[in-house]
Design a protein around this motif. Structure first.
Motif, short mmCIF file in Angstrom:
data_model
loop_
_atom_site.label_atom_id
_atom_site.label_comp_id
_atom_site.label_asym_id
_atom_site.label_seq_id
_atom_site.Cartn_x
_atom_site.Cartn_y
_atom_site.Cartn_z
N LYS A 239 -16.14 16.07 57.40
CA LYS A 239 -15.79 16.85 56.21
C LYS A 239 -16.94 16.79 55.21
O LYS A 239 -17.62 15.78 55.11
CB LYS A 239 -14.53 16.29 55.55
N VAL B 108 -19.11 15.96 48.50
CA VAL B 108 -19.89 16.54 47.42
C VAL B 108 -20.18 15.46 46.38
O VAL B 108 -19.29 14.77 45.93
CB VAL B 108 -19.10 17.69 46.75
N ASP C 185 -22.65 14.27 42.79
CA ASP C 185 -23.46 14.76 41.68
C ASP C 185 -24.88 14.26 41.81
O ASP C 185 -25.13 13.17 42.28
CB ASP C 185 -22.88 14.25 40.35
N ALA D 149 -8.25 27.58 39.72
CA ALA D 149 -8.89 26.63 40.64
C ALA D 149 -8.59 25.19 40.29
O ALA D 149 -8.79 24.30 41.12
CB ALA D 149 -10.40 26.85 40.64
N SER E 133 -14.30 16.15 46.50
CA SER E 133 -14.86 16.62 47.76
C SER E 133 -13.88 17.51 48.49
O SER E 133 -14.28 18.49 49.14
CB SER E 133 -15.25 15.45 48.66
N LEU F 235 -14.37 20.80 47.33
CA LEU F 235 -15.79 21.19 47.33
C LEU F 235 -16.35 21.29 45.92
O LEU F 235 -17.03 22.25 45.56
CB LEU F 235 -15.99 22.53 48.04
N MET F 236 -16.01 20.29 45.11
CA MET F 236 -16.64 20.21 43.79
C MET F 236 -17.26 18.82 43.67
O MET F 236 -16.86 17.89 44.36
CB MET F 236 -15.59 20.37 42.69
N SER F 237 -18.24 18.71 42.77
CA SER F 237 -18.81 17.39 42.56
C SER F 237 -17.88 16.60 41.64
O SER F 237 -17.13 17.19 40.85
CB SER F 237 -20.19 17.50 41.95
N PRO F 238 -17.91 15.28 41.70
CA PRO F 238 -17.03 14.48 40.86
C PRO F 238 -17.19 14.79 39.36
O PRO F 238 -16.19 14.90 38.65
CB PRO F 238 -17.44 13.04 41.17
N ALA F 239 -18.42 14.96 38.92
CA ALA F 239 -18.61 15.27 37.49
C ALA F 239 -18.01 16.62 37.16
O ALA F 239 -17.37 16.79 36.12
CB ALA F 239 -20.10 15.24 37.14
N ALA F 240 -18.23 17.58 38.02
CA ALA F 240 -17.71 18.93 37.76
C ALA F 240 -16.20 18.91 37.68
O ALA F 240 -15.59 19.50 36.77
CB ALA F 240 -18.17 19.90 38.85
N ARG G 109 -7.98 20.97 56.08
CA ARG G 109 -9.40 20.81 55.83
C ARG G 109 -9.61 19.84 54.69
O ARG G 109 -10.61 19.17 54.60
CB ARG G 109 -9.98 22.20 55.48
N GLY H 167 -8.04 17.10 53.85
CA GLY H 167 -7.82 15.67 54.01
C GLY H 167 -6.82 15.12 53.01
O GLY H 167 -6.76 13.92 52.77
#
Lengths: 121, 117, 422
Positions: free
Chosen positions: B63, B66, B68, C133, C153, C156-161, C217, C219
């Motif tokens: 998987k 993502v 930063d 979203a 994840s 599909l975003m970064s942790p900060a975002a 997908r 998880g």
């Protein structure tokens, strides 16, 4: 918005160790990825680099440029190529990055590009 | 032959300059970009947003993961690129040497992959 | 959630920690909902609760687990909330709100159990004023206590975002006056849809076949299923909440068969049915039956019914594609979704053949929403292969492969592509 997908992979540890068939299969996957981007109308450029040891670095040392051999970054994974894509937002850029074959054995870094100003005359 | 010129700079450096120095720096980049484009050498160029805004994607357990930040935690980060077409490496290096980045950073010159004949 | 404090070495300490974790897992959402329902300040409620959990981990190993752990936690959290509000020196209105909260908490602590305000919490998280979203991530965080990194994840975003967006969403709830309440009858159907859509989004991509290649997908399927069960339990008379639960149970029941021993993807037609969770399928059927007694058909019930017919076909060996097509026709009328149209075409192909389906597919080919949808290209590739158009099929498989994130599904598509005659 434009994003650049920077593809980092371990060239000595991974890429050079593939058999010809495996390398061909990887190449086909990259072609499929690029084709999908093209079909979606979001591909701006797809570039693949020669290996890291073909790179040269240029700095200024005093008055003269100083040329060094090899890539700038001495990291376990090397920059092997890049895709430049045109997408609606960061989520789309990340969705493409998640499909990029590189993540199976390397890392994809995405960076947003500044909007280019009008081309000079 | 196609090459990518990649500029690596210390991103904190710009803010340490005086306003006059910053203006001069920007003007130098603009002049270089205009020259390399007008000469028909560069087909495209780009300026990257700061590395703090970067995102990296790896794979874990099949998987995407993502994270930063940029891939490399180095002092100098990729700030921009030019895609150029020149007769040979020497010509590419000559253009790299003209790039203002060389005074405060590094320009990497990387050939594009070509099909073996 | 934060769990600071020194690790207790005694077995009493371990028991205390286990109780705290169990309370956390089962009650996080209930406690947040109770603490936030008056002030609408979800972030403050979470912070106060985190402090309370930390206090529990310090206190319970030494003094024993209290008889009513939830009541203990919510009382401590309430004190933290009031202290924080006083430090911010908010005005009279806030004092009044906090007094109300204090009374509720006291009543809850004295009573048989913490009242469940999670339905109001779900409706707040899925409010139309919030960015679509962020609704599913928000639900996962405030109802289940999942931390942002885990959620990031998956979406599909970064942790900060995601941290920033979650913070913005919570601020919005507080500042825009988003209500913590079940909407009234007139608004309920539309608002319920947004809640269910968010729960479904926690489960998968939200679009496609939940039990197909896009399945699980994220998880987070266990967590999403928890939310679906919660929604169905809190709204037992809402047929679509039941329909969603039935749909997700069907998808989950077949998960064990979707990968073989080597980790390869196995499509529905090839799955070993004794790897299916029969009890879960039975539960799905029972839930769907209950939904149908309410007499109000909807999108999730129809999707669940489609899954039901797939299961029946595999278990009995009797083709029922006509029934499948009828269900897709009803879904198409309701949603106008190109994905539904696509799945319908595959069913048509089973009756009328690949060429007939391909003919109809041309109307879909222009739909921009499908151009980066892997299952569209995979379906196209398969139909082209069956129709003998091997060159075109190969190209369509290439597109599907280029669009697929999951390595196991990619391997499957590559094998299909490689199996095409020259």
């Amino acid at each position: 918005m434009r994003y650049i997908l920077l593809l980092y992979q371990d060239e000595t540890g991974f890429w050079f160790r593939l058999s010809d068939a495996e390398r061909a299969a990887e190449g086909a996957r990259y072609e499929a990825f690029a084709r999908a981007l093209g079909e979606a109308g979001q591909l701006v450029a797809a570039e693949r680099f020669e290996p890291y040891y073909t790179a040269r670095t240029v700095r200024r040392a005093g008055d003269r440029p100083a040329v060094g051999e090899g890539a700038y970054a001495d990291t376990p994974e090397q920059l092997g190529g890049a895709f430049i894509i045109e997408v609606a937002d960061e989520e789309e850029a990340l969705a493409w990055a998640a499909r990029c074959p590189t993540i199976g054995h390397g890392v994809v870094e995405i960076r947003r590009l500044w909007q280019p100003p009008a081309a000079p005359p | 032959m196609q090459f990518m010129l990649m500029t690596y700079v210390d991103e904190t450096g710009f803010t340490k300059l005086t306003p006059a120095e910053q203006e001069a720096g920007i003007a130098a980049y603009r002049a270089y970009t205009e020259a390399i484009m007008a000469a028909g050498v560069a087909s495209s160029w780009g300026r990257l947003q700061p590395s703090a805004a970067a995102t990296t994607v790896r794979e874990a357990d099949g998987k995407p993961q993502v994270l930063d930040g940029p891939y490399a935690d180095s002092k100098e980060q990729l700030g921009g690129y030019y895609i150029i077409d020149v007769p040979d490496l020497d010509a590419a290096l000559a253009w790299a040497a003209r790039c203002p980045t060389t005074s405060h950073g590094v320009v990497e010159v990387r050939p594009f992959w070509t099909e073996p004949s | 959630m934060a769990a600071t404090g020194r690790a207790a070495v005694t077995s009493q300490g371990n028991a205390a920690r286990d109780t705290a974790e169990m309370v956390a897992r089962d009650s996080y959402g209930r406690l947040v909902a109770l603490l936030a329902v008056r002030t609408r300040d979800v972030a403050a409620a979470e912070d106060a609760l985190a402090d309370a959990f930390a206090a529990a981990l310090a206190d319970w190993p030494a003094n024993g687990v209290p008889a009513k752990p939830e009541a203990w936690l919510v009382t401590v959290a309430r004190r933290r909330l009031i202290d924080a509000a006083r430090r911010r020196q908010t005005g009279d209105a806030a004092e009044g709100t906090l007094r109300l909260l204090a009374e509720e908490v006291d009543a809850a602590a004295a009573g048989p159990g913490i009242p469940d305000r999670r339905l109001a919490l779900l409706f707040a998280c899925a409010h139309p004023a919030l960015d679509p979203a962020i609704r599913a991530p928000l639900m996962l965080q405030v109802v289940l206590g999942l931390d942002a990194k885990r959620i990031a994840s998956a979406f599909l975003m970064s942790p900060a975002a995601i941290g920033k967006r979650l913070g913005r969403a919570k601020a919005r709830i507080r500042e825009a006056g988003i209500p913590f309440a079940v909407p009234d009858r007139a608004e309920l159907p539309g608002r319920l849809d947004t809640v269910l859509d968010a729960v479904y989004a926690a489960f998968g991509d939200g679009w496609g076949d939940p039990a197909g290649t896009d399945a699980a997908r994220r998880g987070l399927s266990a967590e999403a299923l928890y939310l679906a069960r919660l929604a169905a339990a809190l709204m037992p008379d809402e047929p679509e909440a039941l329909g969603l639960l039935a749909l997700m149970l069907h998808a989950e029941a077949r998960r064990g068969a979707r990968r073989n021993g080597e980790g390869d993807y196995v499509p529905l037609a090839d799955q070993e049915t004794d790897l299916w969770d029969a009890a879960m399928i039975a539960e799905a059927e029972a839930v769907l039956r209950r939904a149908s007694t309410r007499g109000a058909i909807g999108r999730y019930q129809l999707e669940a019914a489609v899954q039901s017919t797939h299961v029946e076909r595999r278990l009995t060996g009797r083709a029922n594609w006509v029934a499948v097509i009828q269900l897709y026709d009803a879904l198409q009328a309701l949603t106008g979704s190109p994905v539904v149209a696509l799945n319908r075409l595959l069913a048509v192909a089973e009756i009328d053949g690949a060429e007939a389906a391909l003919g109809e597919m041309d109307t879909l080919a222009g739909d921009r929403r499908l151009v980066d949808y892997q299952p569209y290209w995979a379906a196209r590739a398969e139909l082209l292969a069956r129709a003998g158009a091997h060159g075109e099929s190969r190209r369509a498989y290439a597109m599907a492969i280029g669009l697929e994130q999951d390595p196991a599904v990619r391997r499957f598509l590559l094998r299909r592509q490689a199996g095409l005659p020259e």
